[in-house]
Write a protein that holds these residues in place. Structure first.
Motif, PDB file in Angstrom:
ATOM      1  N   LEU A  48       0.943  -1.102   0.083  1.00 23.31           N
ATOM      2  CA  LEU A  48      -0.071   0.041   0.033  1.00 23.31           C
ATOM      3  C   LEU A  48       0.879   1.248   0.016  1.00 23.31           C
ATOM      4  O   LEU A  48       0.666   2.207  -0.692  1.00 23.31           O
ATOM      5  N   GLY A  49       2.107   1.230   0.483  1.00 29.68           N
ATOM      6  CA  GLY A  49       3.005   2.518   0.666  1.00 29.68           C
ATOM      7  C   GLY A  49       3.447   2.556  -0.812  1.00 29.68           C
ATOM      8  O   GLY A  49       3.744   3.726  -0.964  1.00 29.68           O
ATOM      9  N   TRP A  50       3.489   1.757  -1.557  1.00 25.90           N
ATOM     10  CA  TRP A  50       3.903   1.789  -3.106  1.00 25.90           C
ATOM     11  C   TRP A  50       2.680   2.863  -3.942  1.00 25.90           C
ATOM     12  O   TRP A  50       3.089   3.822  -4.412  1.00 25.90           O
ATOM     13  N   LEU A  51       1.513   2.507  -3.371  1.00 27.91           N
ATOM     14  CA  LEU A  51       0.493   3.497  -4.034  1.00 27.91           C
ATOM     15  C   LEU A  51       0.374   4.637  -3.422  1.00 27.91           C
ATOM     16  O   LEU A  51       0.564   5.892  -4.162  1.00 27.91           O
ATOM     17  N   ASN A  52       0.891   4.869  -1.924  1.00 31.96           N
ATOM     18  CA  ASN A  52       0.731   6.204  -1.338  1.00 31.96           C
ATOM     19  C   ASN A  52       1.858   7.052  -2.035  1.00 31.96           C
ATOM     20  O   ASN A  52       1.713   8.091  -2.144  1.00 31.96           O
ATOM     21  N   LYS A  53       2.982   6.511  -2.180  1.00 32.65           N
ATOM     22  CA  LYS A  53       4.263   7.189  -2.997  1.00 32.65           C
ATOM     23  C   LYS A  53       3.854   7.862  -3.997  1.00 32.65           C
ATOM     24  O   LYS A  53       4.267   8.985  -4.531  1.00 32.65           O
ATOM     25  N   MET A  54       3.236   6.894  -5.014  1.00 32.06           N
ATOM     26  CA  MET A  54       2.636   7.434  -6.431  1.00 32.06           C
ATOM     27  C   MET A  54       1.687   8.523  -6.319  1.00 32.06           C
ATOM     28  O   MET A  54       1.673   9.532  -6.791  1.00 32.06           O
ATOM     29  N   LEU A  55       0.758   8.363  -5.383  1.00 39.52           N
ATOM     30  CA  LEU A  55      -0.285   9.378  -5.156  1.00 39.52           C
ATOM     31  C   LEU A  55       0.261  10.831  -4.486  1.00 39.52           C
ATOM     32  O   LEU A  55       0.036  11.893  -4.869  1.00 39.52           O
ATOM     33  N   TRP A  56       1.053  10.445  -3.328  1.00 41.07           N
ATOM     34  CA  TRP A  56       1.681  11.592  -2.753  1.00 41.07           C
ATOM     35  C   TRP A  56       2.612  12.506  -3.926  1.00 41.07           C
ATOM     36  O   TRP A  56       2.407  13.688  -3.741  1.00 41.07           O
ATOM     37  N   GLY A  57       3.512  11.564  -4.297  1.00 38.51           N
ATOM     38  CA  GLY A  57       4.522  12.331  -5.027  1.00 38.51           C
ATOM     39  C   GLY A  57       3.953  12.822  -6.445  1.00 38.51           C
ATOM     40  O   GLY A  57       4.192  14.179  -6.596  1.00 38.51           O
ATOM     41  N   GLY A  58       3.100  12.229  -6.996  1.00 35.52           N
ATOM     42  CA  GLY A  58       2.259  12.590  -8.207  1.00 35.52           C
ATOM     43  C   GLY A  58       1.485  13.969  -7.940  1.00 35.52           C
ATOM     44  O   GLY A  58       1.514  14.939  -8.782  1.00 35.52           O
ATOM     45  N   SER A  59       0.655  13.893  -6.998  1.00 36.90           N
ATOM     46  CA  SER A  59       0.043  15.071  -6.364  1.00 36.90           C
ATOM     47  C   SER A  59       0.862  16.415  -6.002  1.00 36.90           C
ATOM     48  O   SER A  59       0.461  17.411  -6.601  1.00 36.90           O
ATOM     49  N   ALA A  60       1.949  16.044  -5.504  1.00 37.55           N
ATOM     50  CA  ALA A  60       2.947  17.103  -5.070  1.00 37.55           C
ATOM     51  C   ALA A  60       3.392  17.826  -6.144  1.00 37.55           C
ATOM     52  O   ALA A  60       3.420  19.023  -6.300  1.00 37.55           O
ATOM     53  N   LEU A  61       3.855  17.031  -7.218  1.00 38.01           N
ATOM     54  CA  LEU A  61       4.430  17.477  -8.456  1.00 38.01           C
ATOM     55  C   LEU A  61       3.429  18.328  -9.281  1.00 38.01           C
ATOM     56  O   LEU A  61       3.534  19.357  -9.901  1.00 38.01           O
ATOM     57  N   LEU A  62       2.210  17.664  -9.150  1.00 37.06           N
ATOM     58  CA  LEU A  62       0.931  18.399 -10.022  1.00 37.06           C
ATOM     59  C   LEU A  62       0.563  19.594  -9.449  1.00 37.06           C
ATOM     60  O   LEU A  62       0.177  20.607 -10.111  1.00 37.06           O
ATOM     61  N   ALA A  63       0.687  19.609  -8.152  1.00 42.10           N
ATOM     62  CA  ALA A  63       0.101  20.976  -7.482  1.00 42.10           C
ATOM     63  C   ALA A  63       1.351  21.898  -7.623  1.00 42.10           C
ATOM     64  O   ALA A  63       0.849  23.204  -7.837  1.00 42.10           O
ATOM     65  N   PHE A  64       2.553  21.815  -7.971  1.00 42.74           N
ATOM     66  CA  PHE A  64       3.408  22.559  -8.390  1.00 42.74           C
ATOM     67  C   PHE A  64       3.232  23.005  -9.684  1.00 42.74           C
ATOM     68  O   PHE A  64       3.387  24.482  -9.940  1.00 42.74           O
ATOM     69  N   GLU A  65       2.925  22.098 -10.788  1.00 40.75           N
ATOM     70  CA  GLU A  65       2.492  22.660 -12.058  1.00 40.75           C
ATOM     71  C   GLU A  65       1.284  23.540 -12.120  1.00 40.75           C
ATOM     72  O   GLU A  65       1.262  24.673 -12.703  1.00 40.75           O
ATOM     73  N   HIS A  66       0.317  23.446 -11.101  1.00 40.91           N
ATOM     74  CA  HIS A  66      -0.709  24.176 -10.890  1.00 40.91           C
ATOM     75  C   HIS A  66      -0.259  25.598 -10.486  1.00 40.91           C
ATOM     76  O   HIS A  66      -0.875  26.534 -10.769  1.00 40.91           O
ATOM     77  N   LEU A  67       0.583  25.464  -9.308  1.00 41.35           N
ATOM     78  CA  LEU A  67       1.242  26.839  -8.831  1.00 41.35           C
ATOM     79  C   LEU A  67       1.778  27.664 -10.050  1.00 41.35           C
ATOM     80  O   LEU A  67       1.619  28.904 -10.216  1.00 41.35           O
ATOM     81  N   TRP A  68       2.556  26.840 -10.859  1.00 37.81           N
ATOM     82  CA  TRP A  68       3.265  27.389 -12.048  1.00 37.81           C
ATOM     83  C   TRP A  68       2.461  28.249 -12.803  1.00 37.81           C
ATOM     84  O   TRP A  68       2.514  29.475 -13.393  1.00 37.81           O
ATOM     85  N   HIS A  69       1.344  27.447 -13.240  1.00 38.13           N
ATOM     86  CA  HIS A  69       0.208  28.201 -14.142  1.00 38.13           C
ATOM     87  C   HIS A  69      -0.941  29.312 -13.365  1.00 38.13           C
ATOM     88  O   HIS A  69      -1.669  29.484 -14.126  1.00 38.13           O
ATOM     89  N   GLY A  70      -0.448  29.376 -11.935  1.00 36.52           N
ATOM     90  CA  GLY A  70      -1.410  30.146 -11.366  1.00 36.52           C
ATOM     91  C   GLY A  70      -2.682  29.853 -11.243  1.00 36.52           C
ATOM     92  O   GLY A  70      -3.815  30.592 -10.741  1.00 36.52           O
ATOM     93  N   GLU A  71      -2.853  28.500 -11.220  1.00 39.10           N
ATOM     94  CA  GLU A  71      -4.158  27.870 -10.654  1.00 39.10           C
ATOM     95  C   GLU A  71      -4.563  27.523  -9.564  1.00 39.10           C
ATOM     96  O   GLU A  71      -5.585  27.605  -9.002  1.00 39.10           O
ATOM     97  N   VAL A  72      -3.186  27.517  -8.822  1.00 41.46           N
ATOM     98  CA  VAL A  72      -3.248  27.391  -7.197  1.00 41.46           C
ATOM     99  C   VAL A  72      -2.448  28.671  -6.758  1.00 41.46           C
ATOM    100  O   VAL A  72      -1.289  28.907  -7.288  1.00 41.46           O
TER     101      VAL A  72
END
Lengths: 104, 134
Positions: B52-76
């Motif tokens: 389950l830790g594998w899933l957590n790492k993919m979800l947390w990591g992916g979400s964090a990097l996507l959140a950064f992308e949204h910040l970059w585009h001014g959506e967050v």
């Protein structure tokens, strides 16, 4: 471009994870899974964008491409920073603990 | 707009589930500590909490990097209400994107994880049968 750069980062980190024996010690699996997770998510984003734009998706404006590449490199840098912090927190060789106790 | 919030929400849930599973596995290990053979066989297999830790790492990591992308585009934005779509009155568009792109992201990552768990299960079974054969 962001997707492409992240996929390259995922592939390279997976290759390093596979090759090195100290993968658990240095949280290398975490780095791979983080980049793969982001790559999968951006793949979905790309598919939806392709459905909307069609072939135009593959011919972005030069300025957009540069911006996306810059973003992709920044994303990889952020991923590496997160991983470095996780390794420093884990401190597998006790270097930080040693440095802190020595300075006292 | 805010598609990363869907996998991030899933990550919160799966992290909580992983914590519960980890505690249960620890308790089960302690209760069967008298039978050393049992422990050895349990150690040979990867615990479900680890998987389950594998899933957590993919979800947390992916979400964090996507959140950064949204910040970059001014959506967050780093101030309340944090989402530009809310400020601009595009909540319905944001929810539509979350329910289409966000949900698909969460499903795809979970499906890939499911495949990883299935493959590791097959490998574990093969190792078990080959050890029994020896």
């Amino acid at each position: 471009m962001t997707l492409l750069i992240t996929v390259f980062a995922a592939v390279i980190s997976t290759f390093i994870w596979y090759k090195k024996d100290d993968r658990k010690e240095y949280n290398r699996g975490f780095l791979c899974l983080m980049f793969w997770g982001a790559s999968l998510m951006w793949t979905v984003d790309a598919v939806f964008e392709y459905a909307e734009l069609g072939a135009e998706y593959f011919t972005p404006a030069f300025e957009d491409m540069i911006n996306d590449a810059y973003l992709g490199i920044s994303v990889v840098a952020l991923g590496l920073i997160i991983w470095t912090v996780s390794v420093l927190i884990k401190d597998p060789k006790g270097v930080i603990r040693g440095a802190l106790t020595q300075s006292r | 707009m805010a598609c990363f919030l869907v996998p991030a929400t899933e990550a919160v849930i799966t992290t909580a589930v992983q914590m519960v599973m980890k505690n249960k596995e620890k308790k089960a290990d302690l209760s069967s500590s008298h039978a050393t053979e049992k422990i050895e066989s349990a150690n040979a297999k990867t615990g479900f909490s680890v998987k389950l830790g594998w899933l957590n790492k993919m979800l947390w990591g992916g979400s964090a990097l996507l959140a950064f992308e949204h910040l970059w585009h001014g959506e967050v934005v780093p101030y309340f209400p944090f989402l530009t779509a809310v400020t601009n009155g595009e909540v319905s568009d944001m929810l539509a994107e979350m329910s289409s792109v966000g949900v698909t992201m969460a499903i795809l990552v979970t499906a890939i994880w499911g495949a990883m768990v299935a493959i590791s299960g097959v490998i574990e079974k093969r190792t078990e049968t080959s050890e029994e054969g020896v």
